[in-house]
Write an enzyme that holds these catalytic residues in place. Structure first.
Site, mmCIF file in Angstrom:
data_model
loop_
_atom_site.group_PDB
_atom_site.id
_atom_site.type_symbol
_atom_site.label_atom_id
_atom_site.label_comp_id
_atom_site.label_asym_id
_atom_site.label_seq_id
_atom_site.Cartn_x
_atom_site.Cartn_y
_atom_site.Cartn_z
ATOM 1 N N LYS A 54 30.790 17.816 42.440
ATOM 2 C CA LYS A 54 29.903 18.673 41.642
ATOM 3 C C LYS A 54 30.376 20.131 41.719
ATOM 4 C CE LYS A 54 25.899 15.680 41.990
ATOM 5 N NZ LYS A 54 24.772 15.237 42.810
ATOM 6 N N GLN A 99 20.648 17.374 47.120
ATOM 7 C CA GLN A 99 21.297 16.060 47.079
ATOM 8 C C GLN A 99 20.435 15.013 47.807
ATOM 9 O OE1 GLN A 99 24.300 15.265 45.473
ATOM 10 N NE2 GLN A 99 23.720 13.180 45.993
ATOM 11 N N ASP A 122 18.054 18.750 38.170
ATOM 12 C CA ASP A 122 18.041 17.292 38.363
ATOM 13 C C ASP A 122 16.889 16.646 37.600
ATOM 14 O OD1 ASP A 122 20.069 16.008 39.669
ATOM 15 O OD2 ASP A 122 19.287 16.395 41.687
#
Ligand code: NAP
Length: 294
Positions: A54, A99, A122
């Site tokens: 990422k 994460q 997200d």
């Protein structure tokens, strides 16, 4: 006839190039360099690998990365929430990604709810989930956005198509249901309690598998000519080594489907590309600029 392979890697590369061009334009015209903060807690090797790719992708498109790594054993929930709140207040940070999975001693729902919904790239904040379900503008989760973009490479419009989604997680299945409804598809969502999965799948013009079970969907379940989007990432042992397979039995599905995503090289690369799109969207939203054209 063998199905067409939907090349997620190539489609994701095109999307990343479009994000890079839009990022250059924003930086030149408005002095706005989108920033993405990625927070990793603990030493999960798969999570570490995702975070590295990422951050690399963020730099490649000309955005600014902010990387944080807390050791799992020492990380306290309050410390993590303080970090998220600092990032919420930092104007150079436009997107925040925590994460998952978090270590079990940390309340994941509480941490995700502490992210500013405008920076929630997200799309996991309950406010964004609710907005998406209500048909309001929202930051939606990246993997389902990628699934829709891949399906649209085969179908100019998804309106009226019968879509079946196997899996009802908050990360994939449920937001995918909402995005498909927004595209005017007719959606069935299946899960572990659904009856006669082969018959349900047999109706699908669009079949999405997000189950987490290797090669679970058989070729005989697939409607001839259907578009199959395989979200699954499963590591299986093979001849003393390991390899990654999807939730669909690819060799069988090739004979039945009209088009199919491979694993790896299908949905996976799209997830990171869509994270970059969401970061761009979040930056424009916060700068009160029109949404980016990607
Ligand atoms: P999850 O939270 O474990 O959800 C799995 C879903 O599958 C659940 O809704 C479950 O039903 C359903 N299911 C399990 N066994 C079933 C069965 N026998 N028949 C029908 N449905 C069944 O998983 P997830 O996070 O959504 O992830 C799904 C897969 O996608 C995993 O392989 C994951 O690694 C992969 N993934 C890939 C990406 C990517 O970027 N490509 C991103 C996210 C996830 P119940 O709700 O009834 O338990």
């Amino acid at each position: 006839m063998a199905a067409r392979i939907i090349d997620g890697k190539a489609i994701a590369a095109e999307l990343r190039a479009a994000v890079a061009a839009e990022t250059r334009r924003l930086t030149a015209a408005h002095g706005l360099m989108p920033g993405l903060a990625v927070v990793l807690v603990g030493e999960n090797p798969a999570s570490e690998a995702y975070v590295v790719s990422k951050s690399r992708a963020v730099v490649e498109v000309g955005m600014r990365p902010f990387d944080f790594h807390l050791a799992a054993a020492a990380a306290r929930e309050e410390e993590l929430i303080d970090l998220v709140q600092n990032l919420n207040a930092n104007p150079a940070v436009h997107g925040i990604l925590v994460q998952l999975p978090l270590p079990p001693h940390i309340d994941t729902a509480r941490v995700l709810s502490s992210v500013d919904p405008d920076k929630d790239v997200d799309g996991f904040h309950p406010l964004n989930a609710g907005r998406l379900a209500s048909g309001l503008p929202a930051l939606a989760p990246c993997t389902p956005i990628g699934c829709i973009k891949l399906a649209k490479t085969e179908h100019a419009s998804l309106a009226g198509l019968d879509a079946v989604v196997i899996g009802r997680s908050n990360i994939v299945g449920k937001p995918l249901l909402q995005l498909l409804l927004a595209e005017n598809a007719t959606v069935t969502i299946a899960h572990s309690r659904s009856r006669d999965l082969p018959a349900l799948c047999g109706r699908a013009d669009l079949l999405f598998a997000a189950i987490g079970r290797p090669e679970f969907v058989r070729g005989s379940w697939i409607k001839p000519g259907a578009t199959v989007i395989d979200v699954g990432i499963n590591r299986v042992a093979a001849g003393g080594k390991s390899r990654i397979v999807g939730d669909v039995c690819f060799a069988e599905a090739l004979e039945a489907a009209g088009a199919i995503t491979p694993v790896p090289g299908g949905v996976g690369p799209m997830t990171i590309a869509c994270l970059l799109v969401n970061t761009l969207r979040a930056a424009c939203l916060q700068a009160k600029l029109p949404p980016p054209n990607v």
